[in-house]
Every structure is written in structure tokens, then in C-alpha cells.
Design a protein around this motif. Structure first.
Motif, PDB file in Angstrom:
ATOM      1  N   LEU A  71       0.927  -1.421   0.372  1.00 51.88           N
ATOM      2  CA  LEU A  71      -0.044   0.083   0.071  1.00 51.88           C
ATOM      3  C   LEU A  71       0.586   1.271  -0.058  1.00 51.88           C
ATOM      4  CD1 LEU A  71      -2.884  -1.322   2.796  1.00 51.88           C
ATOM      5  CD2 LEU A  71      -3.107  -0.933   0.068  1.00 51.88           C
ATOM      6  N   ALA A  72       2.173   1.055   0.688  1.00 51.81           N
ATOM      7  CA  ALA A  72       2.930   2.832   1.111  1.00 51.81           C
ATOM      8  C   ALA A  72       3.501   2.524  -0.590  1.00 51.81           C
ATOM      9  CB  ALA A  72       4.289   2.068   2.013  1.00 51.81           C
ATOM     10  N   MET A  73       3.597   1.799  -1.589  1.00 52.66           N
ATOM     11  CA  MET A  73       4.335   1.710  -3.183  1.00 52.66           C
ATOM     12  C   MET A  73       2.741   2.034  -3.883  1.00 52.66           C
ATOM     13  SD  MET A  73       7.158   1.089  -2.417  1.00 52.66           S
ATOM     14  CE  MET A  73       7.351   1.354  -0.647  1.00 52.66           C
ATOM     15  N   VAL A  74       2.067   1.633  -3.640  1.00 51.85           N
ATOM     16  CA  VAL A  74       0.869   2.019  -4.188  1.00 51.85           C
ATOM     17  C   VAL A  74       1.311   3.389  -4.524  1.00 51.85           C
ATOM     18  CG1 VAL A  74      -1.441   2.014  -4.969  1.00 51.85           C
ATOM     19  CG2 VAL A  74       0.089   0.591  -3.959  1.00 51.85           C
ATOM     20  N   CYS A  75       0.918   4.253  -3.327  1.00 53.18           N
ATOM     21  CA  CYS A  75       1.016   5.761  -2.540  1.00 53.18           C
ATOM     22  C   CYS A  75       1.323   6.379  -2.755  1.00 53.18           C
ATOM     23  CB  CYS A  75       0.948   5.595  -1.210  1.00 53.18           C
ATOM     24  SG  CYS A  75      -0.557   5.923  -0.127  1.00 53.18           S
ATOM     25  N   SER A  76       3.018   5.940  -3.228  1.00 54.88           N
ATOM     26  CA  SER A  76       4.270   6.666  -3.845  1.00 54.88           C
ATOM     27  C   SER A  76       4.550   6.876  -4.969  1.00 54.88           C
ATOM     28  CB  SER A  76       5.721   5.814  -3.679  1.00 54.88           C
ATOM     29  OG  SER A  76       6.454   6.185  -3.771  1.00 54.88           O
ATOM     30  N   ALA A  77       3.443   5.551  -5.857  1.00 54.95           N
ATOM     31  CA  ALA A  77       3.101   5.604  -7.440  1.00 54.95           C
ATOM     32  C   ALA A  77       2.618   6.537  -7.586  1.00 54.95           C
ATOM     33  CB  ALA A  77       3.035   4.407  -7.858  1.00 54.95           C
ATOM     34  N   GLY A  78       1.756   6.331  -6.870  1.00 47.24           N
ATOM     35  CA  GLY A  78       0.685   7.701  -6.741  1.00 47.24           C
ATOM     36  C   GLY A  78       1.188   9.254  -6.297  1.00 47.24           C
ATOM     37  N   TYR A  79       2.259   9.599  -5.329  1.00 47.90           N
ATOM     38  CA  TYR A  79       2.949  10.094  -5.625  1.00 47.90           C
ATOM     39  C   TYR A  79       3.890  10.679  -6.804  1.00 47.90           C
ATOM     40  CZ  TYR A  79       7.093  13.287  -4.343  1.00 47.90           C
ATOM     41  OH  TYR A  79       8.242  14.318  -4.306  1.00 47.90           O
ATOM     42  N   MET A  80       3.918   9.691  -7.224  1.00 46.35           N
ATOM     43  CA  MET A  80       4.916  10.048  -8.580  1.00 46.35           C
ATOM     44  C   MET A  80       3.873  10.848  -9.673  1.00 46.35           C
ATOM     45  SD  MET A  80       8.373   7.406  -8.308  1.00 46.35           S
ATOM     46  CE  MET A  80       8.665   6.953  -7.051  1.00 46.35           C
ATOM     47  N   LEU A  81       3.236   9.856  -9.489  1.00 48.43           N
ATOM     48  CA  LEU A  81       1.938  10.136 -11.158  1.00 48.43           C
ATOM     49  C   LEU A  81       1.688  11.608 -11.052  1.00 48.43           C
ATOM     50  CD1 LEU A  81       0.853   7.426 -11.616  1.00 48.43           C
ATOM     51  CD2 LEU A  81       2.106   8.194 -13.320  1.00 48.43           C
ATOM     52  N   THR A  94       7.820  24.592  -6.138  1.00 51.64           N
ATOM     53  CA  THR A  94       6.782  25.023  -5.536  1.00 51.64           C
ATOM     54  C   THR A  94       5.821  23.719  -5.235  1.00 51.64           C
ATOM     55  OG1 THR A  94       6.502  26.643  -7.127  1.00 51.64           O
ATOM     56  CG2 THR A  94       4.701  26.138  -5.836  1.00 51.64           C
ATOM     57  N   LEU A  95       6.342  22.581  -5.685  1.00 51.53           N
ATOM     58  CA  LEU A  95       5.850  21.531  -5.219  1.00 51.53           C
ATOM     59  C   LEU A  95       6.326  21.126  -3.512  1.00 51.53           C
ATOM     60  CD1 LEU A  95       5.251  19.648  -8.677  1.00 51.53           C
ATOM     61  CD2 LEU A  95       3.799  20.420  -7.698  1.00 51.53           C
ATOM     62  N   THR A  96       8.069  21.204  -3.885  1.00 53.24           N
ATOM     63  CA  THR A  96       8.461  20.051  -2.669  1.00 53.24           C
ATOM     64  C   THR A  96       8.241  21.067  -1.106  1.00 53.24           C
ATOM     65  OG1 THR A  96       9.899  19.992  -3.960  1.00 53.24           O
ATOM     66  CG2 THR A  96      11.129  20.278  -1.822  1.00 53.24           C
ATOM     67  N   ALA A  97       8.173  22.401  -1.787  1.00 52.17           N
ATOM     68  CA  ALA A  97       7.686  23.822  -0.602  1.00 52.17           C
ATOM     69  C   ALA A  97       6.123  23.258   0.133  1.00 52.17           C
ATOM     70  CB  ALA A  97       7.745  24.982  -1.390  1.00 52.17           C
ATOM     71  N   LEU A  98       5.879  22.821  -1.037  1.00 50.16           N
ATOM     72  CA  LEU A  98       3.806  22.597  -0.430  1.00 50.16           C
ATOM     73  C   LEU A  98       3.949  21.387   0.548  1.00 50.16           C
ATOM     74  CD1 LEU A  98       1.765  23.393  -3.786  1.00 50.16           C
ATOM     75  CD2 LEU A  98       1.820  24.370  -1.590  1.00 50.16           C
ATOM     76  N   GLN A  99       4.339  20.038  -0.407  1.00 50.72           N
ATOM     77  CA  GLN A  99       4.676  18.673   0.240  1.00 50.72           C
ATOM     78  C   GLN A  99       5.796  19.011   1.937  1.00 50.72           C
ATOM     79  OE1 GLN A  99       6.980  16.808  -2.493  1.00 50.72           O
ATOM     80  NE2 GLN A  99       7.930  15.467  -1.406  1.00 50.72           N
ATOM     81  N   THR A 100       6.553  19.980   2.296  1.00 51.75           N
ATOM     82  CA  THR A 100       6.859  19.854   3.024  1.00 51.75           C
ATOM     83  C   THR A 100       6.578  20.734   3.764  1.00 51.75           C
ATOM     84  OG1 THR A 100       8.795  20.618   2.225  1.00 51.75           O
ATOM     85  CG2 THR A 100       9.595  20.721   4.141  1.00 51.75           C
ATOM     86  N   LEU A 101       5.285  21.619   3.049  1.00 51.07           N
ATOM     87  CA  LEU A 101       4.703  22.269   5.016  1.00 51.07           C
ATOM     88  C   LEU A 101       3.331  21.192   5.196  1.00 51.07           C
ATOM     89  CD1 LEU A 101       3.818  25.270   6.258  1.00 51.07           C
ATOM     90  CD2 LEU A 101       2.490  25.216   3.907  1.00 51.07           C
ATOM     91  N   ALA A 102       2.949  20.626   4.154  1.00 48.51           N
ATOM     92  CA  ALA A 102       1.921  20.094   4.558  1.00 48.51           C
ATOM     93  C   ALA A 102       2.973  18.376   5.097  1.00 48.51           C
ATOM     94  CB  ALA A 102       2.166  19.180   2.927  1.00 48.51           C
ATOM     95  N   GLY A 103       4.077  17.945   5.539  1.00 54.25           N
ATOM     96  CA  GLY A 103       4.103  17.235   6.676  1.00 54.25           C
ATOM     97  C   GLY A 103       4.910  18.273   7.950  1.00 54.25           C
ATOM     98  N   VAL A 104       5.031  19.014   7.464  1.00 54.76           N
ATOM     99  CA  VAL A 104       5.510  19.964   9.266  1.00 54.76           C
ATOM    100  C   VAL A 104       4.322  19.942   9.840  1.00 54.76           C
ATOM    101  CG1 VAL A 104       5.628  22.509  10.051  1.00 54.76           C
ATOM    102  CG2 VAL A 104       7.500  21.564   8.130  1.00 54.76           C
ATOM    103  N   LEU A 105       2.951  20.620   9.317  1.00 54.16           N
ATOM    104  CA  LEU A 105       1.801  20.601   9.140  1.00 54.16           C
ATOM    105  C   LEU A 105       1.018  19.404  10.849  1.00 54.16           C
ATOM    106  CD1 LEU A 105      -0.170  23.219   7.337  1.00 54.16           C
ATOM    107  CD2 LEU A 105       0.506  23.923   9.321  1.00 54.16           C
TER     108      LEU A 105
END
Length: 202
Positions: A71-81, A94-105
């Protein structure tokens, strides 16, 4: 926790194949037979590399652990797509900043208690935390997002299979971990698979 690292490594090798199929279905990317052959060689190399090492843990619930890993690998593949789909509209930074901000929150509410419990007041802990935040999260993901934006997703995902190879090599060089002959050949197999998958027109 529930399965061996060897089995987890084998399942993790499925990401490039999942991405290639997903890119073909969702993004209408043309995936050549050579790319699939290269990915297959790379997956076999990662499986070999994972199984060649002696697992240090026992698997308490391997079926459950392997299902979670898949399931984690399916999520990882979804992230890449998703990154590939969004990259024409937004920059990789911008995409990296947004995912980092989401992780921090996401992790912020439990962070102070977890840091106090684990750190023990050691400065080494904070240096490792800084490296994980700046080097791994910002650096690695920013560069990977930049690569995905400029390559077909099926080709960019092949480089994920270099992660266990680099981990084994760094463990050997920096931590003095044993690297047997079988693992050396398996690592070469992964490199060969990635090389084959990247060949073709410029």
C-alpha cells in the motif's frame, strides 16, 4: 515492524513498474518494451540484493507487513504520477515546498513531545534532524521532483531502485557493514537495469 527488511526491499522494487503502468494508463505516456525490460532487470536486482543480506529481525506478521508495504508503494507511485501531472503548471520547487509544509503541519502537534522523548538533550540528535529536514526532505525531493518534471514518469521512477544499492554501499563504506559477493553482483544488476531502461532517443 511486521516483516523482514529483505521482503520490504523486494516489494519496494515494485514502484517503477507501478509508475510505468500508471503513466501508461493515466498520463498516456508511451512506455517502450526496452523500458519494461530495464525495469524488470532492475526489480530482479533489488530482489536479489534484498534476499542476499541476512535479515536482522524476525517477521511477526509477514502477510500484514507486506500488505502495508505494498500500500505504501501504491501511494509512492501515486505521488510520482501526481508530481508529473502537476509539473507543467507548478515548478518542482513549489511542489516540494508545498509537500514539506504539509508534512510540517501534519507532524507538528506531536513533535515537541517526541523530540523531548528521543533527543535526551543531545546536539547530535538535532544535527540529524536538520539533515533529515534539509538534506533528505528538501534536497532529495526537490531534485527528484525536478527530474520527474523533465523525464517521462516511467523513466524517472527507475532511479528509485538505486536507493537500496546506495544504502548498501554507504553501509559498507561508512558503517563497516559486510557486503558479500552476491550483493555486489545484484547491485550491478540494478545499475544495468536502470541503464537499459534509460536508453533510447535523447
Amino acid at each position: 515492524r511486521f516483516t523482514t527488511s529483505a521482503q520490504a526491499g523486494v516489494i519496494a522494487a515494485s514502484v517503477p513498474l507501478l509508475v510505468a503502468v500508471g503513466a501508461w494508463l493515466a498520463l498516456s505516456e508511451r512506455v517502450t518494451a526496452r523500458t519494461f525490460i530495464g525495469l524488470g532487470i532492475s526489480v530482479l536486482g533489488v530482489a536479489w540484493l534484498s534476499l542476499a543480506g541476512a535479515p536482522s529481525e524476525t517477521a511477526t506478521a509477514p502477510l500484514f507487513g507486506n500488505m502495508l508495504e505494498l500500500l505504501a508503494m501504491v501511494c509512492s507511485a501515486g505521488y510520482m504520477l501526481l508530481v508529473k501531472k502537476l509539473s507543467p503548471r507548478y515548478s518542482p520547487w513549489t511542489l516540494t515546498a508545498l509537500q514539506t509544509l504539509a508534512g510540517v503541519l501534519f507532524f507538528l502537534p506531536g513533535a515537541p513531545g517526541a523530540i523531548r522523548a528521543v533527543s535526551g538533550g543531545s546536539w547530535d540528535f538535532y544535527l540529524v534532524l536538520l539533515f533529515l529536514g534539509a538534506g533528505v526532505t528538501m534536497g532529495a525531493f526537490a531534485l527528484y521532483n525536478w527530474g520527474i518534471a523533465r523525464l517521462p514518469a516511467s523513466k524517472a521512477s527507475a532511479f528509485i531502485n538505486l536507493v537500496p544499492v546506495v544504502a548498501v554501499l554507504l553501509g559498507w563504506t561508512l558503517l563497516g557493514e559486510a557486503l558479500n559477493a552476491s550483493q555486489c553482483v545484484a547491485a550491478g544488476c540494478v545499475f544495468a537495469g536502470v541503464w537499459v531502461s534509460q536508453r533510447g532517443k535523447r
